[in-house]
Write an enzyme that holds these catalytic residues in place. Structure first.
Site, PDB file in Angstrom:
ATOM      1  N   HIS A 197       0.831  -1.204   0.000  1.00 14.49           N
ATOM      2  CA  HIS A 197       0.000   0.000   0.000  1.00 14.49           C
ATOM      3  C   HIS A 197       0.863   1.250   0.000  1.00 14.49           C
ATOM      4  CE1 HIS A 197      -2.194   3.211   2.157  1.00 14.49           C
ATOM      5  NE2 HIS A 197      -3.137   2.858   1.312  1.00 14.49           N
ATOM      6  N   CYS A 237       8.960  37.801  -4.105  1.00 10.05           N
ATOM      7  CA  CYS A 237       9.201  36.553  -3.391  1.00 10.05           C
ATOM      8  C   CYS A 237       7.960  35.699  -3.182  1.00 10.05           C
ATOM      9  CB  CYS A 237       9.899  36.820  -2.067  1.00 10.05           C
ATOM     10  SG  CYS A 237       8.876  37.713  -0.894  1.00 10.05           S
TER      11      CYS A 237
END
Ligand code: ADP
Ligand code: MG
Ligand code: MG
Length: 904
Positions: free
Chosen positions: A473, A857
């Protein structure tokens, strides 16, 4: 009035760009190929505007258009020696759609128009009865579908019925003989007459007008509308129409239809690539009823080489190759070509720039430039910058390199999902989820995972399991999530109860076992399965050598600098490896995650007594100094912008009893008192609450400690002979006075540190511009600082009044379903709104302070279209996440090349 039609062989005069808007891409490709003297069946285009009159449901076919089409047909008749509607030598045409934006397969076309019972015999003269009937049943099918809206499966059922009656239900359409086709066409005719007695049967002339009308109307079919929505193609654009003499790929054994790419569109390899279907018309190749064979023998499925065009008709193959090469040179790009072979003669029916994978686009651009077919600027412009983010990945140095530095794995498991992850180990999925949500780098460590762990897995940097294989899984889900995963590291012992992970030594080794506890840092390499103690540095791994070449060209070309957002010394070193020219945003908040630091920060905030506060502030200063020294060293003299504490105080406050008790003990107050003080810091809207500069001014000790740490770290590193370029950034300012006070404080505190240490360094002070008011008063702010850094995430949040975290509930619907916004403004800069504020801030800021530096930014600083805007507005640098650095480097170069080429 501009002409309604344009013949492919019209004497050149107008530019092809201008023609494209009026007559669409497909027509322009055909016109240009005709001008080059290539084998294109004669034809003409009808303009987008001419079609507008036909869009209304019962619009009559305008007389002016009828006349124009008649003139176009006459030229085609002259070129082919055939006549439209003539019983002995009938001209058949295709009626094709084609807009100025590419919409492959979305609009309709009808082939073999002009064929009816009166012209069928004439066509049979040219290629036999079977051929003529095959063309006719195709016309009936397409005309029925496109013009009369008869569902396609009606024809499929009649076809299947005919085959069953012949006792061969699996036979191919191309195997039906004349007799069967005779019966089939009669059945089709009956069905069409029954479905639309007013429109069928009809004369060739009426067929043509109905087909033209339907092709224009196909602009509004649901498929096309949806595609335009997804691709951002305006609905007003409209399609043009092409009418072109038919050539027949169903004419006999040396006939067929195909698609060719001048290079392999998935790998970029230089080889003619494509498919061919013998005895077929164009629509069969894409329809998938028969499996086409490959063009080249080399790319054929093993064992099927003989069916390739290269083997079955080498002459035709060579001709396609030759034409493809000519087209690529002429159009200066890889072409996607439709062609038909009629009795061994090759005709070109369409050419366009080929869609390609990101990897192929880089390869193709670099090879075309190296082969001298395009310039470097053209090569740079050819690649979609946003698409190349994943072509540069992080990897660990090789095991040998690490061993040379005495770094050995503590365990080796299965390489379950590639990538490198560094994080603090957490065993409890719920804790992992919570820490990841706080922005911490988490490594989820489990014996094995279950479906309930999915949220934790999503938030984690990587997954490490002791049990399970490559199909466990954990492994399967990690690959689906694109998460790094090492599975089945069986020498690891996971003890949930004690919260420990023990690495047993390999058999035969005399090393002692090593034990790690929750919060310790590990590095896992999902590409090799190796697990290491601590945080190892990564290096940049390009998946193809051409990318390095392209990026080198980009770096030479661009003027906008590219910096990275990075918070830890390790991230800063990785940024340097990815070509960052500095750090545009170092968020100090992440430095407070370690328990002792968080405790210190809490005490500073919750202390009432000044002396008490000073004691804790001192700790923060000395802890941060070490981080900054490492960061300056890693950036080797490139600028590093350190943002002062920005996050809401609310987020740092203790909540659970254990951490409240710890604070109470540290501050030496009763638990009740600690809880009261922490509770008084609660906020309803922390995002617009007590944060950023507001904290800096109301609890000055915090900024003071950070400023001292930055400046003294810079002095220390510089004294050791290394270059440093520190920049301090004040967050969330809205008022000029806020900026003035903190900027003055920075300068004063720096002087104080210089005096103490007996040495100085140069430094800069800047302010974030991330609130609309800051943009308005940018002139007042600019006077006090050396630079602005646009925080486009918060500026977008506050300009729209939309919290980014909550935007996921409706922004996707706004963009994809409702079309209220053209794109997600948190990804691509909203140029008209937020961009306008930025423009204003730049103008006002530079007017008040001519030498003002400008940076970006936010997330948009790593998105190609936004970077174009920033470059156009004179921004000095953009700063983005590590994974977007390559995007920014290329996009900045594209901006530079475009600016250089534009006429002003
Ligand atoms: P689409 O834009 O969906 O590709 P096209 O207008 O290009 O539709 O036409 C559909 C198919 O019919 C293509 O394979 C094309 O090559 C073929 N075709 C179009 N016109 C002609 C023609 N005049 N002769 C032969 N084949 C044609
Ligand atoms: Mg086509
Ligand atoms: Mg911000």
């Amino acid at each position: 009035m501009s002409a309604l039609i344009y013949s492919f062989d019209h004497p050149a005069g107008e530019s092809l760009d201008a023609l494209c808007l009026r007559f669409g891409n497909k027509a322009v490709g055909l016109i240009e190929m005709t001008r080059l003297g290539l084998p294109v069946p004669a034809g003409f285009a009808i303009s987008v505007d001419a079609g507008r009159a036909l869009m209304a449901p019962d619009a009559p076919f305008p007389e002016s258009l009828r006349v124009a089409v008649g003139e176009g047909l006459e030229r085609v008749e002259a070129a082919t020696g055939l006549r439209f509607g003539d019983p002995t030598a009938p001209l058949l045409v295709s009626v094709r759609s084609g807009a100025s934006a590419s919409m492959p397969g979305m609009l309709d076309s009808v082939l073999n128009v002009g064929l009816d019972r009166s012209t069928l015999d004439g066509l049979a003269q040219r290629g036999g009865r079977r051929f003529a009937l095959d063309a006719y049943r195709r016309l009936l099918q397409m005309f029925g579908d496109v013009v009369l809206s008869v569902p396609r499966d009606v024809f499929e059922k009649l076809l299947a019925g005919t085959k069953t009656r012949l006792g061969r239900p699996a036979m191919l359409d191309s195997e039906l003989d004349a007799e069967a086709l005779e019966a089939l066409t009669t059945a089709f005719e009956a069905h069409l007459t029954h479905a639309s007695p007013a429109l069928f049967p009809c004369s060739p002339q009426r067929q043509l007008e109905l087909a033209i009308t339907s092709v224009y109307r196909s602009w509004n079919n649901p498929r096309a509308q949806r595609y335009r929505g997804l691709q951002g193609i305006p609905d007003e654009l409209g399609t043009a129409c092409v009418v072109q003499a038919m050539v027949f790929g169903n004419h006999g054994p040396r006939s067929g239809a195909g698609v060719a790419f001048t290079r392999n569109p998935s790998t970029g390899e230089r080889q003619l690539y494509g498919e061919f279907l013998a005895q077929a018309q164009g629509e069969d190749v894409v329809a998938g009823a028969r499996t086409p064979s490959s063009l080249g023998a080399k790319s054929a499925i093993p064992g099927r080489e003989d069916r390739s065009l290269e083997r079955s008709d080498p002459e035709a193959f060579a001709r396609v190759e030759q034409l493809a090469a000519a087209l690529e040179v002429h159009f200066r790009d890889v072409q996607d070509i439709e062609f038909t072979v009629e009795d061994g003669r090759v005709y070109l029916l369409q050419t366009r720039s080929a869609k390609r994978t990101a990897e192929a686009s880089v390869r193709i651009a670099v090879s075309l430039a190296t082969e001298g077919k395009v310039s470097r600027d053209e090569a740079l412009a050819m690649v979609d910058a946003n698409a190349i983010a994943n072509l540069l990945r992080t990897r660990l140095p090789s095991a040998e390199e690490l061993l040379a530095r005495d770094i050995k794995p503590i365990a080796t498991g299965l390489a379950a999902s590639p990538g490198v992850a560094v994080g603090r180990i957490v065993f409890d999925p719920e804790a992992a989820e919570r820490m990841a949500a706080e922005g911490q780098d988490v490594l989820l460590v489990r014996r094995d995972t279950t479906p309930e762990d999915i949220v934790a897995m999503k938030g984690a940097r990587g997954i490490l399991t002791a049990a399970g294989g490559l199909t466990s899984h954990a492994a399967v889900l990690s690959r689906a999530l694109g998460k790094c995963c090492v599975a089945g590291a069986s020498t690891l012992q996971v003890d949930y109860a004690s919260g420990t992970l023990t690495a047993r030594p390999r058999r035969g080794s005399d090393e002692p076992p090593r034990t790690f506890t929750v919060g310790d840092t590990l590095t896992v390499d999902g590409s090799t399965g190796r697990v290491y103690a601590g945080a190892l540095d990564v290096v940049a791994a390009s998946t193809l050598p051409e990318l390095d070449t392209l990026l080198a060209w980009a770096d030479e070309r661009r003027t906008v600098r590219v910096r990275a957002n990075a918070d830890t010394p390790r991230d800063v070193r990785a940024a340097a490896a990815f070509g960052a020219e500095g750090i545009g945003l170092c968020r100090t908040e992440h430095m407070f995650f370690a328990d002792e630091r968080l405790a210190a920060l809490r005490c500073v905030v919750l202390a009432i007594d000044e002396q008490e506060r000073e004691r804790w502030v001192g700790r923060i200063e000395s802890m941060q100094r070490g981080d900054f020294e490492q960061i300056f060293e890693a950036m080797a003299g490139h600028p590093v912008t350190i943002r002062l504490l920005d996050w809401p105080l609310h987020e740092f406050m203790p909540r659970d009893d254990a951490s409240l008790a710890a604070v109470a003990k540290d501050l030496n107050v009763p638990l009740r008192e600690a809880r009261r003080r922490a509770g008084s810091r609660n906020e309803v809207n922390p995002m617009i609450g007590h944060r950023g500069v507001r904290v800096g001014l109301t609890i000055p000790a915090i900024y003071r400690a950070q400023i001292r740490a930055v400046i003294s770290a810079a002095v220390t590193v510089s004294r050791a002979g290394r270059a440093v370029a520190p920049e301090l950034l004040i967050p969330l300012t809205a008022v000029g006075e806020e900026v003035r006070r903190v900027a003055d404080a920075v300068r004063a505190i720096a002087e104080e540190v210089f005096a103490e240490l007996g040495a100085r360094v140069a430094f800069k002070v800047g302010t974030m511009i991330e609130l609309p008011r800051a943009c308005l008063v940018a002139g007042q702010m600019a006077r006090h600082v050396d630079f602005f850094s646009f925080g486009t995430n918060d500026l977008t949040q506050t300009t729209f009044g939309i919290s980014r975290d909550d935007s996921t509930h409706f922004i996707p619907a706004y963009v994809d379903e409702l079309g209220v916004l053209p794109q997600n403004p948190f990804r691509t800069l909203d140029v008209v709104g937020v961009g306008e504020l930025i423009t204003m801030a730049i103008d006002r800021g530079r007017a008040a302070h001519p030498g003002l530096g400008l940076g970006v930014c936010g997330a948009q600083g790593g998105e190609a279209r936004s970077i174009q805007f920033f470059a156009d507005h004179g921004v000095d640098y953009v700063s983005c996440d590590l994974s977007r650095l390559v995007v920014a480097r290329l996009a900045a170069a594209q901006a530079a090349a475009r600016i250089a080429r534009s006429p002003h």
